[in-house]
Motif scaffolding. Structure first.
Motif, short mmCIF file in Angstrom:
data_model
loop_
_atom_site.label_atom_id
_atom_site.label_comp_id
_atom_site.label_asym_id
_atom_site.label_seq_id
_atom_site.Cartn_x
_atom_site.Cartn_y
_atom_site.Cartn_z
N ASP A 234 0.83 -1.21 0.00
CA ASP A 234 0.00 0.00 0.00
C ASP A 234 0.86 1.26 0.00
O ASP A 234 0.58 2.22 -0.72
CB ASP A 234 -0.92 0.01 1.22
CG ASP A 234 -2.04 -1.02 1.12
OD1 ASP A 234 -2.27 -1.52 0.00
OD2 ASP A 234 -2.66 -1.32 2.15
N MET A 238 1.02 4.31 -2.75
CA MET A 238 0.83 5.72 -2.40
C MET A 238 2.02 6.57 -2.83
O MET A 238 1.86 7.69 -3.34
CB MET A 238 0.64 5.85 -0.88
CG MET A 238 -0.65 5.25 -0.33
SD MET A 238 -2.13 5.98 -1.05
CE MET A 238 -2.62 4.67 -2.17
N THR A 279 -0.65 11.70 2.75
CA THR A 279 -1.35 10.69 1.97
C THR A 279 -1.15 9.29 2.54
O THR A 279 -2.12 8.51 2.65
CB THR A 279 -0.86 10.73 0.51
OG1 THR A 279 -1.04 12.06 -0.01
CG2 THR A 279 -1.63 9.75 -0.34
N ALA A 282 -3.17 8.89 5.66
CA ALA A 282 -4.61 8.85 5.43
C ALA A 282 -5.06 7.55 4.79
O ALA A 282 -6.14 7.03 5.11
CB ALA A 282 -5.02 10.04 4.56
N HIS A 283 -4.28 6.98 3.87
CA HIS A 283 -4.73 5.84 3.09
C HIS A 283 -4.13 4.50 3.52
O HIS A 283 -4.75 3.46 3.33
CB HIS A 283 -4.43 6.07 1.61
CG HIS A 283 -5.21 7.19 1.00
ND1 HIS A 283 -4.78 8.50 1.03
CD2 HIS A 283 -6.41 7.20 0.36
CE1 HIS A 283 -5.68 9.26 0.42
NE2 HIS A 283 -6.67 8.52 0.01
N ALA A 284 -2.93 4.53 4.06
CA ALA A 284 -2.30 3.27 4.45
C ALA A 284 -2.39 3.02 5.95
O ALA A 284 -2.08 1.92 6.41
CB ALA A 284 -0.83 3.25 4.01
#
Length: 772
Positions: A234, A238, A279, A282-284
């Motif tokens: 992940d 990203m 980022t 937030a996403h991983a």
């Protein structure tokens, strides 16, 4: 030989050399060729020898050379087959034409392979048409020859593609991390050359980010390696999605990644690094620490950026150093700098270790730069602000210096932000009730990039400490939050922007501290003394400071409370030599208010005369035993106001030079405000007292009163000139008869009479002392 010839050229050479003896045998026979055609085969032999020589000389044939040899060879084969007498032998020779397209398919471009196949088939069909005795003969023989040409060429082409695919896959695997699909270290180094060349060509800067996933081992330990692998994938995704398309993303360690790219400037790299932190988090669901460095290609390996491997090594070391700094500074952040700055600070460290002085960095002005932090020479005496007291560093522009400082294990890192964030959010949530529009002070404290931009690192050398804290504006909000409504916003701003001059740092040190506590930020301080053990009764300091200059102790105390303050020292105290500079007259920026606490009577009067001429208000406090006497002289409102309310107007310099007159001057200025104990104590100075008597509690109270008076003057409140006495004894002590007085409450003459008669009885008087 394998180094001189490639596979295609070597195969061509073998076929050419193999044809030479066949041509020789044919020329030697009288019946092998059709009558009168020996010259054709001889011509083919000459061309074959020419081709052998060309191939040997060229080594690796170019496409043009190979085309010349190949088409010439096919013409020779077709011509030889046409002049052979026996049909079987002719077809056997003609089949050899299939070798040329097959050789071409080994390494030639696709269009060249097709061209050779078409030419070979055309030549073969021409020969077969000339020799065939029937349509069937032409169809069968021609078809066989065409298959002999097509099948080997197709097989070689397919084999070539299979091998090429395998080689490409092997090459990809050799430069790629199998888990994440990112480049590995070899892939990073192999792919760097185009980026260096592009940067050289376009004038951009080379940039490298070294990234590490925070606390990755905890993830593996808590959730297993499969979860850790998923996070690695992940994070790789990203990273790849949030960098330029031509950037190289490589996994260079277990949880460490390296990104190489070209950027316009350091600011662009800083933005990219901050965006990656946000980022990924937030996403991983994990945080990363990032160290980044930029360099002009000419800075790498003495300007020879074609030496890619060594150039990359020059980038990796400082980027790793900045990554360590990001980790040390709290993780989930990026530290970006230029390679020149990182190397410059490294040189400074080496110079310091070698005992030589590093070259100081040029000063940078900005919102945190204290005003008037200058050095001047006034009549041969130097006065300055000790700029070496502290350093205030920006996390972006001073990243290399921060990394150097925090890398030293002997320094303690104090992070103010956790406590500051909680209080700042609470302040933002408060209701605005003061008249006028609400101040625009809201900050997005949920954005790490915003917090980094509003962060400063304060280096306090005498404590071996680095403090991570809010910038000047945010810190001032925190420090003055409890002043709210006790001071209006305009009053607080006026006090912040004022310059307070304090001369004499016994009682003056308490006044100075009180001014700083309520939000004053700019000071002139003057005192020539060093801290002695007997000063510890009235100065809030440490036994560790004995022997230090009082101005240094005072400045340390101010800067530890507010490092954004500006302090100008006058290390030789107040004198006529530095008077105009101390008052700010020399620079055209007069101080806002003076707190005068010096002992020299002549300098007290000189200061007031100059302050009156410059229309600067003067505040002075005198501690009288338990009591405090406050003098306020508003020369800003009345430039004719008499010195010491008229008590010091007529004294001259000659009076101040006479010890007897000095005492009379002091008594005239103080007047009849002495308490009985203070009067007795004063009479014993130089006899049974070594120095002027003072109580620490009164000194602290006096400083607070002086600071309050100075602040109210600056804030424009109606403070009038005059003398004000805070009579603590009258407030809290009961009235006593004379016979109840202690021995140190007697007048000096009564004390002498009592003790000279060696009697315990005291002479009777009509009542208590007037000073009581």
């Amino acid at each position: 030989m394998a180094q001189r010839f490639d596979q295609r050229s070597l195969a061509m050479l073998c076929s050419q050399v193999g044809a030479v003896p066949l041509i020789a045998f044919g020329l030697a026979s009288d019946s092998f060729l059709l009558p009168g055609t020996h010259w054709v085969l001889a011509l083919v032999g000459v061309f074959t020898l020419f081709s052998v020589a060309l191939t040997i000389r060229a080594g690796k044939l170019s496409d043009q050379q190979f085309t010349l040899d190949g088409f010439g060879g096919m013409l020779g084969i077709a011509a030889s087959a046409a002049v052979i007498a026996d049909n079987g032998s002719a077809i056997a020779v003609l089949v050899l034409i299939a070798a040329v397209p097959a050789l071409t398919a080994m390494a030639s471009p696709q269009h060249l392979v097709v061209g050779f196949v078409v030419a070979a088939m055309a030549l073969a069909c021409g020969v077969m048409a000339a020799r065939a005795t029937s349509v069937t003969d032409f169809a069968v023989g021609g078809g066989a020859v065409l298959m002999a040409i097509a099948v080997p060429t197709i097989m070689v082409t397919m084999l070539r593609r299979t091998l090429s695919s395998l080689i490409d896959e092997q090459a990809r695997l050799s430069i790629t991390d199998p888990l994440t699909g990112a480049l590995n270290r070899r892939g990073l180094f192999d792919g760097a050359t185009p980026i260096f060349r592009a940067a050289n060509r376009t004038g951009r800067r080379i940039a490298m980010l070294v990234i590490d996933i925070d606390h990755f081992k905890r993830i593996n330990d808590a959730h297993g390696h499969a979860a850790g692998d998923a996070i690695l994938v992940d994070v790789t995704t990203m990273l790849g999605n949030n960098v330029p398309d031509d950037a190289l993303v490589a996994r260079t360690g277990g949880e460490e990644f390296t990104i190489l790219m070209a950027v316009d400037d350091e600011a662009q790299l800083r933005d990219i690094a901050a965006r990656l932190c946000l980022t990924v988090h937030a996403h991983a669901g994990v945080t990363i620490s990032v160290g980044g460095v930029t360099a002009d290609p000419a800075e790498l390996h003495d300007g020879d950026s074609t030496l890619t491997s060594r150039s990359l090594d020059q980038l990796i070391a400082p980027a790793d150093h900045l990554l360590y700094a990001a980790k040390h500074l709290g993780r989930n952040r990026s530290v970006v700098s230029s390679i020149a700055e990182v190397n410059g600070h490294s040189d400074d460290m080496k110079a310091a270790q070698a005992g030589t002085a590093p070259t100081p960095a040029p000063a940078r002005s900005g919102p945190d730069t204290p005003p008037d932090s200058v050095t001047a020479t006034v009549i041969g005496k130097e006065w300055n602000r000790r700029e070496s007291m502290i350093e205030i560093l920006h996390p972006y522009y001073d990243a290399a210096r921060i990394a150097q400082l925090t890398d030293a294990s002997r320094r303690e890192l104090v992070d103010m932000w956790p406590a500051a964030l909680e209080e700042l959010r609470a302040l933002d949530a408060l209701e605005h009730v003061e008249p006028g529009p609400a101040p625009d002070t809201l900050v997005d404290f949920g954005d790490p990039a915003v917090i980094d931009d509003r962060t400063r690192y304060v280096v306090i050398d005498w404590r071996n400490t680095v403090v991570r804290m809010p910038d000047a504006e945010l810190f001032y909000r925190l420090k003055t939050a409890r002043n709210r409504f006790l001071l209006t916003t305009s009053e607080q701003e006026a006090w912040r922007d004022a310059t307070v001059a304090v001369a004499g740092l016994s009682v003056g040190s308490s006044a100075l501290a009180s001014c700083a506590l309520t939000g004053a930020r700019s000071f002139h301080i003057a005192d020539s003394d060093r801290l002695s053990p007997t000063n510890l009764n009235r100065m809030t300091t440490s036994i560790c400071d004995v022997g230090l200059a009082k101005v240094d102790i005072a400045e340390r105390r101010i800067l530890e409370g507010d490092p954004y303050s500006s302090v100008t020292q006058f290390v030789h105290g107040y004198s006529t030599d530095v008077a105009d500079a101390f008052l700010g007259v020399a620079t055209g920026k007069p101080v806002s208010v003076i707190i005068e606490e010096i002992d020299d009577i002549a300098m007290k009067i000189d200061m007031r005369r100059r302050a009156r001429a410059a229309r600067i208000p003067v505040v002075s406090v005198t501690d009288i035993g338990e009591n405090v006497m406050l003098d306020i002289e508003r020369y800003d409102l009345d430039p004719e106001y008499p010195i010491f309310h008229g008590r010091g107007e007529n004294f001259s310099a000659a009076d101040a030079a006479d010890p007897v007159q000095r005492l009379d001057m002091a008594m005239a200025i103080v007047g009849d405000n002495l308490t009985s104990r203070m009067a007795f104590s004063a009479s014993q100075v130089g006899r049974s007292l070594a120095s002027w008597p003072q109580l620490g509690s009164t000194a602290a109270m006096s400083g607070g009163i002086a600071a309050a008076a100075a602040r109210n003057i600056v804030c424009g409140r109606p403070v009038m000139s005059g003398r004000y006495v805070l009579d603590i004894e009258r407030m809290i002590l009961a009235q006593r008869e004379y016979h109840e007085l202690q021995w140190n409450e007697l007048t000096p003459d009564v004390f002498a009479a009592v003790f000279s008669e060696s009697t315990s009885e005291r002479p009777k008087t009509s009542g208590p002392l007037t000073s009581e």
